[in-house]
Design a protein around this motif. Structure first.
Motif, PDB file in Angstrom:
ATOM      1  N   ASP A  60       0.815  -1.212   0.000  1.00  0.00           N
ATOM      2  CA  ASP A  60       0.000   0.000   0.000  1.00  0.00           C
ATOM      3  C   ASP A  60       0.852   1.268   0.000  1.00  0.00           C
ATOM      4  O   ASP A  60       0.308   2.382  -0.012  1.00  0.00           O
ATOM      5  CB  ASP A  60      -0.939  -0.004   1.210  1.00  0.00           C
ATOM      6  N   ARG A  61       2.164   1.118   0.068  1.00  0.00           N
ATOM      7  CA  ARG A  61       3.066   2.273   0.004  1.00  0.00           C
ATOM      8  C   ARG A  61       4.005   2.095  -1.170  1.00  0.00           C
ATOM      9  O   ARG A  61       4.732   1.101  -1.252  1.00  0.00           O
ATOM     10  CB  ARG A  61       3.855   2.422   1.309  1.00  0.00           C
ATOM     11  N   TYR A  62       4.042   3.057  -2.052  1.00  0.00           N
ATOM     12  CA  TYR A  62       4.857   2.981  -3.274  1.00  0.00           C
ATOM     13  C   TYR A  62       6.097   3.863  -3.100  1.00  0.00           C
ATOM     14  O   TYR A  62       6.083   5.057  -3.378  1.00  0.00           O
ATOM     15  CB  TYR A  62       4.025   3.429  -4.478  1.00  0.00           C
ATOM     16  N   LEU A  63       7.208   3.236  -2.614  1.00  0.00           N
ATOM     17  CA  LEU A  63       8.445   3.966  -2.364  1.00  0.00           C
ATOM     18  C   LEU A  63       9.490   3.767  -3.458  1.00  0.00           C
ATOM     19  O   LEU A  63      10.587   4.307  -3.375  1.00  0.00           O
ATOM     20  CB  LEU A  63       9.046   3.522  -1.015  1.00  0.00           C
ATOM     21  N   ALA A  64       9.134   2.994  -4.473  1.00  0.00           N
ATOM     22  CA  ALA A  64      10.097   2.703  -5.535  1.00  0.00           C
ATOM     23  C   ALA A  64      10.651   3.960  -6.221  1.00  0.00           C
ATOM     24  O   ALA A  64      11.819   3.964  -6.628  1.00  0.00           O
ATOM     25  CB  ALA A  64       9.462   1.773  -6.570  1.00  0.00           C
ATOM     26  N   GLY A  96      10.789  -4.055 -10.762  1.00  0.00           N
ATOM     27  CA  GLY A  96      10.366  -5.147  -9.891  1.00  0.00           C
ATOM     28  C   GLY A  96       9.507  -4.654  -8.736  1.00  0.00           C
ATOM     29  O   GLY A  96       8.483  -5.278  -8.387  1.00  0.00           O
ATOM     30  N   LEU A  97       9.905  -3.542  -8.136  1.00  0.00           N
ATOM     31  CA  LEU A  97       9.125  -2.988  -7.031  1.00  0.00           C
ATOM     32  C   LEU A  97       7.774  -2.482  -7.514  1.00  0.00           C
ATOM     33  O   LEU A  97       6.761  -2.582  -6.794  1.00  0.00           O
ATOM     34  CB  LEU A  97       9.911  -1.858  -6.357  1.00  0.00           C
ATOM     35  N   SER A  98       7.752  -1.951  -8.734  1.00  0.00           N
ATOM     36  CA  SER A  98       6.485  -1.471  -9.283  1.00  0.00           C
ATOM     37  C   SER A  98       5.524  -2.634  -9.502  1.00  0.00           C
ATOM     38  O   SER A  98       4.318  -2.519  -9.254  1.00  0.00           O
ATOM     39  CB  SER A  98       6.734  -0.727 -10.595  1.00  0.00           C
ATOM     40  N   ARG A  99       6.064  -3.774  -9.957  1.00  0.00           N
ATOM     41  CA  ARG A  99       5.216  -4.953 -10.116  1.00  0.00           C
ATOM     42  C   ARG A  99       4.714  -5.433  -8.752  1.00  0.00           C
ATOM     43  O   ARG A  99       3.547  -5.810  -8.600  1.00  0.00           O
ATOM     44  CB  ARG A  99       5.997  -6.051 -10.830  1.00  0.00           C
ATOM     45  N   TYR A 100       5.625  -5.403  -7.755  1.00  0.00           N
ATOM     46  CA  TYR A 100       5.250  -5.826  -6.411  1.00  0.00           C
ATOM     47  C   TYR A 100       4.163  -4.919  -5.850  1.00  0.00           C
ATOM     48  O   TYR A 100       3.204  -5.392  -5.203  1.00  0.00           O
ATOM     49  CB  TYR A 100       6.473  -5.815  -5.499  1.00  0.00           C
ATOM     50  N   ASP A 101       4.251  -3.614  -6.096  1.00  0.00           N
ATOM     51  CA  ASP A 101       3.261  -2.668  -5.593  1.00  0.00           C
ATOM     52  C   ASP A 101       2.048  -2.551  -6.509  1.00  0.00           C
ATOM     53  O   ASP A 101       1.162  -1.722  -6.261  1.00  0.00           O
ATOM     54  CB  ASP A 101       3.898  -1.288  -5.420  1.00  0.00           C
ATOM     55  N   GLN A 102       2.070  -3.346  -7.607  1.00  0.00           N
ATOM     56  CA  GLN A 102       0.957  -3.395  -8.552  1.00  0.00           C
ATOM     57  C   GLN A 102       0.696  -2.032  -9.205  1.00  0.00           C
ATOM     58  O   GLN A 102      -0.442  -1.613  -9.378  1.00  0.00           O
ATOM     59  CB  GLN A 102      -0.319  -3.901  -7.848  1.00  0.00           C
ATOM     60  N   VAL A 103       1.761  -1.376  -9.563  1.00  0.00           N
ATOM     61  CA  VAL A 103       1.634  -0.117 -10.318  1.00  0.00           C
ATOM     62  C   VAL A 103       2.513  -0.204 -11.561  1.00  0.00           C
ATOM     63  O   VAL A 103       3.130   0.780 -11.985  1.00  0.00           O
ATOM     64  CB  VAL A 103       2.031   1.096  -9.457  1.00  0.00           C
ATOM     65  N   ASP A 104       2.596  -1.405 -12.169  1.00  0.00           N
ATOM     66  CA  ASP A 104       3.479  -1.623 -13.303  1.00  0.00           C
ATOM     67  C   ASP A 104       2.761  -1.532 -14.636  1.00  0.00           C
ATOM     68  O   ASP A 104       3.256  -2.015 -15.649  1.00  0.00           O
ATOM     69  CB  ASP A 104       4.143  -2.989 -13.181  1.00  0.00           C
ATOM     70  N   ASN A 105       1.634  -0.897 -14.666  1.00  0.00           N
ATOM     71  CA  ASN A 105       0.899  -0.734 -15.911  1.00  0.00           C
ATOM     72  C   ASN A 105       1.552   0.380 -16.721  1.00  0.00           C
ATOM     73  O   ASN A 105       1.427   1.567 -16.403  1.00  0.00           O
ATOM     74  CB  ASN A 105      -0.570  -0.414 -15.632  1.00  0.00           C
ATOM     75  N   ALA A 107       0.801   1.515 -19.436  1.00  0.00           N
ATOM     76  CA  ALA A 107      -0.165   2.403 -20.080  1.00  0.00           C
ATOM     77  C   ALA A 107      -0.614   3.521 -19.151  1.00  0.00           C
ATOM     78  O   ALA A 107      -1.237   4.500 -19.581  1.00  0.00           O
ATOM     79  CB  ALA A 107      -1.387   1.598 -20.549  1.00  0.00           C
ATOM     80  N   ASP A 108      -0.295   3.385 -17.880  1.00  0.00           N
ATOM     81  CA  ASP A 108      -0.662   4.418 -16.906  1.00  0.00           C
ATOM     82  C   ASP A 108       0.373   5.536 -16.974  1.00  0.00           C
ATOM     83  O   ASP A 108       1.521   5.360 -16.583  1.00  0.00           O
ATOM     84  CB  ASP A 108      -0.709   3.802 -15.507  1.00  0.00           C
ATOM     85  N   SER A 109      -0.027   6.678 -17.505  1.00  0.00           N
ATOM     86  CA  SER A 109       0.909   7.783 -17.705  1.00  0.00           C
ATOM     87  C   SER A 109       1.487   8.284 -16.387  1.00  0.00           C
ATOM     88  O   SER A 109       2.582   8.850 -16.368  1.00  0.00           O
ATOM     89  CB  SER A 109       0.230   8.940 -18.436  1.00  0.00           C
ATOM     90  N   ARG A 110       0.787   8.095 -15.295  1.00  0.00           N
ATOM     91  CA  ARG A 110       1.331   8.543 -14.020  1.00  0.00           C
ATOM     92  C   ARG A 110       2.603   7.779 -13.674  1.00  0.00           C
ATOM     93  O   ARG A 110       3.572   8.340 -13.178  1.00  0.00           O
ATOM     94  CB  ARG A 110       0.289   8.357 -12.917  1.00  0.00           C
ATOM     95  N   PHE A 111       2.616   6.475 -13.942  1.00  0.00           N
ATOM     96  CA  PHE A 111       3.816   5.684 -13.704  1.00  0.00           C
ATOM     97  C   PHE A 111       4.895   6.049 -14.708  1.00  0.00           C
ATOM     98  O   PHE A 111       6.061   6.238 -14.365  1.00  0.00           O
ATOM     99  CB  PHE A 111       3.487   4.194 -13.778  1.00  0.00           C
ATOM    100  N   LEU A 112       4.483   6.145 -15.991  1.00  0.00           N
ATOM    101  CA  LEU A 112       5.459   6.396 -17.048  1.00  0.00           C
ATOM    102  C   LEU A 112       6.193   7.705 -16.817  1.00  0.00           C
ATOM    103  O   LEU A 112       7.420   7.754 -16.870  1.00  0.00           O
ATOM    104  CB  LEU A 112       4.750   6.413 -18.405  1.00  0.00           C
ATOM    105  N   TYR A 113       5.445   8.771 -16.553  1.00  0.00           N
ATOM    106  CA  TYR A 113       6.081  10.077 -16.413  1.00  0.00           C
ATOM    107  C   TYR A 113       6.540  10.355 -14.981  1.00  0.00           C
ATOM    108  O   TYR A 113       7.445  11.152 -14.768  1.00  0.00           O
ATOM    109  CB  TYR A 113       5.122  11.166 -16.885  1.00  0.00           C
TER     110      TYR A 113
END
Length: 393
Positions: A60-64, A96-105, A107-113
């Motif tokens: 629930d915490r995305y520190l990557a 790897g951490l993004s996949r673990y935190d389930q934010v590895d999409n 297509a999600d511009s928030r992650f990309l940028y």
């Protein structure tokens, strides 16, 4: 702190700085003398710390995105290509951490940028900074090597045997990173006997080197022309007055070895020499007529007079600069007790050249042990013996 070669080295080694020394200066300046693993350790540690922090904090915490510190840390110690390799590991950890935190999409511009672009941009900028750092380190190492070459040319190291004398030297310049110090020495075999000069220029840096050049140049001329030590010192005094700015001065002690059995010493505000006997006993030379440093002679009337001191074939004369006797202890901050420590350490120096060089090495090692391994000022140790006709080499 940087060690000059000791007594016994070929004279030809004192002119310029060998390519290996220049390369060593560059490597040490930019930490490239360390292994890749040691240089990469800070950045790798940052990857591990960020990964553990993200993993232990839960999904629930995305520190990557904190992985962005990795390129900045790597830019301090790594070469550009090494930095890119380590940062690639950081990128893999970020994914790897993004996949673990389930934010590895992707297509999600928030992650990309927010994470990817930031990390890549900082990596590219850090690689440029690393390249700039290496270029500046190379320039600094070049200046450092030139400074060392200039001082090596100025302080022409004497042969281990000059006239009837045996010599051993340790010279350390610790005043600044350019390896330029104000200590000076010269030993010359002249028509009037073998003459020695040890001095210490007030101040450091290029100004001190310029003053040392004036003093040494005048000594190398006057020692061959003048019959007496006061006349030699007078010639140097005149040169200092002409070519050195007002207020600058150089402490010095002169020694003249003529007939066996004694040495004439002339004091110009310098650290008194120490005479060590074969039994390890020693005494500081007591000058009958101490005088002001070179450059200040116009402030007092009259001329200095040399002091004749007994000096036998089993004696060792220890000459030094104030960087030795003023070296502070690592624990209590007390000055180095040269008069107490030198006797047992150098008493066998009269036996041979090998014994003399071993003696100066022991004395220098004891000085470093006293200070905890580092000197805060230039330090010169010069050991002189005059063996009898039957002494071994």
């Amino acid at each position: 702190m940087h060690l000059r070669p000791g007594g016994g080295g070929p004279a030809g080694q004192t002119g310029g700085v060998p390519p290996s020394r220049r390369r060593s200066a560059l490597l040490a300046t930019d930490l490239q003398d360390l292994s890749l693993l040691r240089r990469a350790a800070p950045a790798l540690t940052a990857i591990v710390v960020v990964s553990l922090a993200d993993y232990l904090s839960g999904q629930d915490r995305y520190l990557a995105p904190l992985m962005v510190v990795v390129p900045s840390v790597a830019a301090l110690t790594l070469r550009p290509r090494e930095l890119l390799a380590v940062c690639f590991l950081g990128l893999m950890a970020l994914l790897g951490l993004s996949r673990y935190d389930q934010v590895d999409n992707l297509a999600d511009s928030r992650f990309l940028y927010g994470a990817m672009v930031s990390y890549v941009a900082v990596t590219a900028l850090s690689a440029g900074i690393a390249e700039l750092r290496m270029r500046r380190a190379a320039a600094f190492a070049a200046v450092s090597s030139v400074a060392e070459a200039a001082q090596r040319a100025l302080l022409r190291q004497p042969e281990p045997v000059v006239g009837p004398l045996r010599l051993a030297v340790r010279y350390v310049s610790a005043a600044d990173a350019a390896r330029i110090g104000g200590d000076l020495y010269s030993v010359l075999d002249t028509p009037y006997g073998t003459r020695v000069l040890v001095g210490d220029v007030r101040g450091k840096g290029l100004g001190a080197v310029q003053t040392a050049a004036v003093v040494l140049g005048a000594f190398r001329e006057a020692a061959y022309d003048e019959e007496s030590l006061p006349a030699v010192a007078g010639r140097i005094e005149a040169s200092v007055q002409r070519h050195v700015p007002d207020g600058e001065f150089t402490t010095a002690v002169f020694a003249a070895f003529g007939e066996p059995g004694s040495v004439d010493l002339l004091h110009r505000g310098h650290v008194p020499p120490l005479r060590v006997h074969a039994d390890g006993s020693s005494e500081v030379v007591d000058f009958a007529d101490p005088w002001v440093p070179l450059g200040l002679g116009h402030l007092v009337p009259g001329q200095p007079r040399p002091t004749a001191v007994p000096f036998g074939p089993q004696d060792v004369l220890v000459l030094c600069t104030d960087g030795v006797i003023e070296a502070r202890g690592a624990r209590g901050g007390e000055f180095y007790p040269l008069s107490e420590r030198a006797g047992p350490l150098v008493r066998d120096g009269w036996r041979s050249l090998a014994h003399l060089d071993a003696a100066v090495a022991r004395l220098y090692a004891d000085l470093l042990a006293h200070t905890g391994g580092e000197l805060g000022d230039d330090a010169l140790l010069l050991l002189v013996t005059r063996p009898g006709s039957g002494a071994g080499e």
